[in-house]
Design an enzyme around this catalytic site. Structure first.
Site, PDB file in Angstrom:
ATOM      1  N   VAL A 219       0.862  -1.186   0.000  1.00 12.20           N
ATOM      2  CA  VAL A 219       0.000   0.000   0.000  1.00 12.20           C
ATOM      3  C   VAL A 219       0.894   1.230   0.000  1.00 12.20           C
ATOM      4  O   VAL A 219       1.923   1.256   0.697  1.00 12.20           O
ATOM      5  CB  VAL A 219      -0.942   0.011   1.228  1.00 12.20           C
ATOM      6  CG1 VAL A 219      -1.784   1.282   1.260  1.00 12.20           C
ATOM      7  CG2 VAL A 219      -1.839  -1.232   1.229  1.00 12.20           C
TER       8      VAL A 219
ATOM      9  N   ARG B 252      -2.519   2.400   7.006  1.00 15.99           N
ATOM     10  CA  ARG B 252      -3.265   2.450   8.267  1.00 15.99           C
ATOM     11  C   ARG B 252      -4.722   2.891   8.055  1.00 15.99           C
ATOM     12  O   ARG B 252      -5.319   3.545   8.888  1.00 15.99           O
ATOM     13  CB  ARG B 252      -2.597   3.411   9.271  1.00 15.99           C
ATOM     14  CG  ARG B 252      -1.104   3.172   9.484  1.00 15.99           C
ATOM     15  CD  ARG B 252      -0.823   1.797  10.081  1.00 15.99           C
ATOM     16  NE  ARG B 252       0.608   1.645  10.337  1.00 15.99           N
ATOM     17  CZ  ARG B 252       1.459   1.024   9.521  1.00 15.99           C
ATOM     18  NH1 ARG B 252       1.019   0.502   8.376  1.00 15.99           N
ATOM     19  NH2 ARG B 252       2.734   0.914   9.826  1.00 15.99           N
TER      20      ARG B 252
ATOM     21  N   LEU C 236      -5.003  -2.781   3.266  1.00 22.48           N
ATOM     22  CA  LEU C 236      -4.338  -4.081   3.198  1.00 22.48           C
ATOM     23  C   LEU C 236      -5.267  -5.195   3.651  1.00 22.48           C
ATOM     24  O   LEU C 236      -5.355  -6.260   3.013  1.00 22.48           O
ATOM     25  CB  LEU C 236      -3.072  -4.070   4.050  1.00 22.48           C
ATOM     26  CG  LEU C 236      -2.319  -5.404   4.149  1.00 22.48           C
ATOM     27  CD1 LEU C 236      -1.808  -5.816   2.783  1.00 22.48           C
ATOM     28  CD2 LEU C 236      -1.176  -5.324   5.149  1.00 22.48           C
ATOM     29  N   THR C 237      -5.986  -4.973   4.738  1.00 19.98           N
ATOM     30  CA  THR C 237      -6.917  -5.981   5.236  1.00 19.98           C
ATOM     31  C   THR C 237      -7.974  -6.308   4.197  1.00 19.98           C
ATOM     32  O   THR C 237      -8.287  -7.484   3.943  1.00 19.98           O
ATOM     33  CB  THR C 237      -7.586  -5.490   6.535  1.00 19.98           C
ATOM     34  OG1 THR C 237      -6.588  -5.330   7.542  1.00 19.98           O
ATOM     35  CG2 THR C 237      -8.627  -6.487   7.008  1.00 19.98           C
TER      36      THR C 237
ATOM     37  N   SER D 218       7.148 -10.225   3.678  1.00 21.35           N
ATOM     38  CA  SER D 218       8.075  -9.105   3.837  1.00 21.35           C
ATOM     39  C   SER D 218       8.078  -8.634   5.288  1.00 21.35           C
ATOM     40  O   SER D 218       9.103  -8.193   5.811  1.00 21.35           O
ATOM     41  CB  SER D 218       7.686  -7.956   2.899  1.00 21.35           C
ATOM     42  OG  SER D 218       6.344  -7.558   3.114  1.00 21.35           O
TER      43      SER D 218
ATOM     44  N   TYR E 165       0.749 -11.730   8.441  1.00 17.88           N
ATOM     45  CA  TYR E 165      -0.033 -12.748   7.751  1.00 17.88           C
ATOM     46  C   TYR E 165      -0.710 -13.769   8.660  1.00 17.88           C
ATOM     47  O   TYR E 165      -1.659 -14.439   8.235  1.00 17.88           O
ATOM     48  CB  TYR E 165       0.840 -13.418   6.694  1.00 17.88           C
ATOM     49  CG  TYR E 165       1.208 -12.423   5.623  1.00 17.88           C
ATOM     50  CD1 TYR E 165       0.294 -12.068   4.644  1.00 17.88           C
ATOM     51  CD2 TYR E 165       2.438 -11.762   5.646  1.00 17.88           C
ATOM     52  CE1 TYR E 165       0.603 -11.112   3.691  1.00 17.88           C
ATOM     53  CE2 TYR E 165       2.757 -10.806   4.687  1.00 17.88           C
ATOM     54  CZ  TYR E 165       1.832 -10.484   3.718  1.00 17.88           C
ATOM     55  OH  TYR E 165       2.135  -9.519   2.782  1.00 17.88           O
TER      56      TYR E 165
ATOM     57  N   PHE F  63       9.215 -15.539  -4.598  1.00 23.61           N
ATOM     58  CA  PHE F  63       8.275 -14.875  -5.492  1.00 23.61           C
ATOM     59  C   PHE F  63       7.588 -13.714  -4.777  1.00 23.61           C
ATOM     60  O   PHE F  63       7.668 -13.597  -3.576  1.00 23.61           O
ATOM     61  CB  PHE F  63       7.216 -15.869  -6.026  1.00 23.61           C
ATOM     62  CG  PHE F  63       6.506 -16.664  -4.940  1.00 23.61           C
ATOM     63  CD1 PHE F  63       5.401 -16.149  -4.305  1.00 23.61           C
ATOM     64  CD2 PHE F  63       6.981 -17.902  -4.550  1.00 23.61           C
ATOM     65  CE1 PHE F  63       4.746 -16.873  -3.302  1.00 23.61           C
ATOM     66  CE2 PHE F  63       6.338 -18.647  -3.566  1.00 23.61           C
ATOM     67  CZ  PHE F  63       5.227 -18.126  -2.938  1.00 23.61           C
TER      68      PHE F  63
END
Length: 403
Positions: free
Chosen positions: A83, A89, A93-94, A117, A122, A403
């Site tokens: 993002v 924030r 992402l969620t 990352s 996750y 990947f």
């Protein structure tokens, strides 16, 4: 925020890739754009759009993942998750991750995998550590094989075009034998595995391709770079192996013998080395290999019934798992594991979260280890042992694929 979530049109792919590279603090080059156009289907890219501009991205490669028993299971290789700093924030992402998991499930892929990352992210989405990776940062001059009877076969450098012809058959000859290995298309080999853009070198030289032959037959390969360095006229370089692959323990030892024999380097470095190669037991001075461990590949079980039925199980007493999945109710409940895996009303042996089951799915961890870490609870005497027996694999999972 009033955002639009959708895949890019063909003429929007470049702007989406620029958003991804910006999120990682990098710059998109024309060669990068062309490379990813060759291997990433646009419909597997999901972007968050703010007033027509991509501000967040999540994508997935269409892989097949080898699971215990030698089955290649359709799997999403999650990548390009990021993002823009201006939009962090805010829940983007969620939303991207949840929409992506739904999309992958609708495509009939029971599994999703990724390299994290930032590891803390996750687990919130049901991913668990499924194939830890081992690193070596060895002192070259200290390398020596125990009880060494001398080299077998020969190793030669080949061109990228020759590697394109020689390396894939070697990889395919063993791909279905090891849990954790993923499928590779011709385009993937050409544009990813064998590619050598300047930005991937990180200060090192070009990528070299080494082919090992034993009794005249290809038996292994290595891809590596040299980071040259000189101090007061003395060579102090590093050899950085990007992938080392062999078809037998003998070939594995020989290809590493070659790498440790390259001149003008003092250290040999590599990540994602095969954990089945008992490196520390095969050398005279294991301490100076400087081995280290990281969490490695993460796995998400999206369709638990499909994932369990795709996997082979070791013979043993029946085992029943009580699974909790906070995102997908379809996975929550009691599951019998074995040749006829499926839902059951039987009393459960072990209770655990779907993310923790992912850590046992490929054979990386036993249920006793999960319980010792507070990730599983034994509900009936002997339950942990029964589950471990069922999930046991002859070799640990290994994923050399980044990947």
């Amino acid at each position: 925020m009033d955002l639009d979530y959708r895949s890019p049109d063909t003429d929007e792919v470049a702007s989406v890739l620029r958003a991804v590279t910006s999120a990682f603090g990098e710059e998109l080059k024309d060669e990068d754009l062309e490379r990813w156009r060759q291997v990433m289907p646009p419909d597997r890219v999901l972007a968050a759009w703010d007033d027509g501009r991509p501000v967040g991205v999540a994508a997935s490669w269409p892989f097949e993942l080898t699971v215990p028993g030698g089955t290649a299971v359709p799997t999403a290789g999650v990548t390009w998750v990021g993002v823009l700093p201006s939009h962090r924030r805010r829940g983007i992402l969620t939303e991207l991750m949840r929409r992506q998991l739904d999309d992958v499930h609708e495509r009939g892929q029971p599994l999703a995998i990724l390299w994290a990352s930032e590891a803390p992210i996750y687990g919130r989405f049901g991913y668990g550590v499924a194939a830890p990776e081992t690193f070596v940062d060895a002192e070259r001059d200290a390398f020596a094989l125990r009880d060494d009877s001398g080299p077998r076969g020969s190793t030669r450098l080949v061109t990228a075009d020759e590697a394109f012809e020689l390396f894939p058959p070697l990889y395919e000859s063993r791909r279905l034998e090891r849990p954790g290995l993923v499928s590779r298309t011709e385009a993937w080999w050409k544009h990813v595995m064998l590619a050598d853009p300047e930005k991937w070198r990180d200060g090192a030289g070009p990528k070299f391709f080494a082919l090992l032959e034993i009794d005249g037959d290809p038996a292994g390969y290595a891809m590596y770079r040299i980071k040259s360095s000189w101090e007061e006229g003395t060579p102090r370089g590093e050899l950085r192996a990007t992938e080392v692959f062999a078809v037998s323990p003998e070939a594995t030892a020989e290809i590493w013998r070659f790498l440790f024999g390259v001149d003008l380097v003092v250290r040999v470095k590599s990540g994602r080395i095969d954990p089945a190669w008992a490196l520390a037991l095969m050398v005279t001075d294991p301490r100076r290999l400087h081995l280290s461990l990281a969490e490695g590949l993460w796995l998400r079980l999206l369709d638990l019934e499909g994932a369990l039925r795709a996997r082979a199980f070791h013979d043993g007493e029946p085992a029943v798992l009580e699974i909790e999945d906070g995102l997908f109710a379809r996975n929550t409940g009691r599951w019998k594991v074995g040749p006829e895996a499926g839902r059951t009303d039987a009393e459960p042996d072990v209770a655990l979260d779907v993310a923790d089951l992912a850590s046992a799915y490929l054979g990386a961890f036993t249920f006793e280890q999960l319980a010792a870490a507070g990730r599983a609870r034994e509900l009936r005497p002997g339950g942990l042992a029964r589950a471990t027996t069922r999930f046991a694999t002859p070799l640990p999972p290994w994923c050399p694929e980044g990947f």
